[in-house]
Design a protein around this motif. Sequence first.
Motif, PDB file in Angstrom:
ATOM      1  N   PHE A 109      -5.253   7.976   2.858  1.00 40.79           N
ATOM      2  CA  PHE A 109      -6.670   8.005   2.497  1.00 40.79           C
ATOM      3  C   PHE A 109      -7.467   7.110   3.438  1.00 40.79           C
ATOM      4  O   PHE A 109      -8.495   7.521   3.977  1.00 40.79           O
ATOM      5  N   GLN A 110      -6.998   5.893   3.662  1.00 42.33           N
ATOM      6  CA  GLN A 110      -7.721   4.942   4.508  1.00 42.33           C
ATOM      7  C   GLN A 110      -7.766   5.393   5.971  1.00 42.33           C
ATOM      8  O   GLN A 110      -8.805   5.278   6.625  1.00 42.33           O
ATOM      9  N   VAL A 111      -6.663   5.919   6.471  1.00 44.53           N
ATOM     10  CA  VAL A 111      -6.627   6.402   7.850  1.00 44.53           C
ATOM     11  C   VAL A 111      -7.588   7.581   8.012  1.00 44.53           C
ATOM     12  O   VAL A 111      -8.362   7.643   8.966  1.00 44.53           O
ATOM     13  N   THR A 112      -7.559   8.507   7.070  1.00 45.26           N
ATOM     14  CA  THR A 112      -8.435   9.677   7.118  1.00 45.26           C
ATOM     15  C   THR A 112      -9.890   9.257   6.995  1.00 45.26           C
ATOM     16  O   THR A 112     -10.759   9.758   7.714  1.00 45.26           O
ATOM     17  N   ARG A 113     -10.155   8.319   6.126  1.00 45.30           N
ATOM     18  CA  ARG A 113     -11.526   7.817   5.920  1.00 45.30           C
ATOM     19  C   ARG A 113     -12.066   7.218   7.217  1.00 45.30           C
ATOM     20  O   ARG A 113     -13.219   7.439   7.586  1.00 45.30           O
ATOM     21  N   GLU A 114     -11.246   6.454   7.916  1.00 41.11           N
ATOM     22  CA  GLU A 114     -11.662   5.854   9.186  1.00 41.11           C
ATOM     23  C   GLU A 114     -11.908   6.923  10.246  1.00 41.11           C
ATOM     24  O   GLU A 114     -12.819   6.787  11.061  1.00 41.11           O
ATOM     25  N   GLN A 115     -11.104   7.983  10.242  1.00 35.86           N
ATOM     26  CA  GLN A 115     -11.310   9.076  11.190  1.00 35.86           C
ATOM     27  C   GLN A 115     -12.642   9.776  10.910  1.00 35.86           C
ATOM     28  O   GLN A 115     -13.394  10.077  11.843  1.00 35.86           O
ATOM     29  N   ILE A 116     -12.925  10.025   9.649  1.00 34.41           N
ATOM     30  CA  ILE A 116     -14.196  10.659   9.273  1.00 34.41           C
ATOM     31  C   ILE A 116     -15.357   9.758   9.656  1.00 34.41           C
ATOM     32  O   ILE A 116     -16.352  10.217  10.225  1.00 34.41           O
ATOM     33  N   MET A 154       0.862  -1.170   0.000  1.00 32.15           N
ATOM     34  CA  MET A 154       0.000   0.000   0.000  1.00 32.15           C
ATOM     35  C   MET A 154       0.907   1.233   0.000  1.00 32.15           C
ATOM     36  O   MET A 154       1.790   1.368   0.834  1.00 32.15           O
ATOM     37  N   ASN A 155       0.672   2.135  -0.942  1.00 38.11           N
ATOM     38  CA  ASN A 155       1.509   3.326  -0.967  1.00 38.11           C
ATOM     39  C   ASN A 155       1.030   4.349   0.058  1.00 38.11           C
ATOM     40  O   ASN A 155      -0.035   4.203   0.664  1.00 38.11           O
TER      41      ASN A 155
END
Length: 70
Positions: free
Chosen positions: A8-15, A1-2
């Motif tokens: 993106f995934q970390v931010t998405r989970e925070q949102i 995973m780049n």
Amino acid sequence: MNLHNYLFQVTREQIKSILLSPESCDMVKEWGNQEQVLDELTEGYFKFKKEHHGNINEYISWRVEPPYFH
């Protein structure tokens, strides 16, 4: 995973966590359960951060106007 995908995934989970919080109304919680909405909010956050240097909570407050989010 780049790095971009990871951020993106970390931010998405925070949102998602913010949207599903007990302070959110039912409509906002529903948004937190919709994959496409989460992707759109995450992409929007990166643009918001670049233009306004705001954090995730500021972005969510801006996107989700009261009375939907207390």
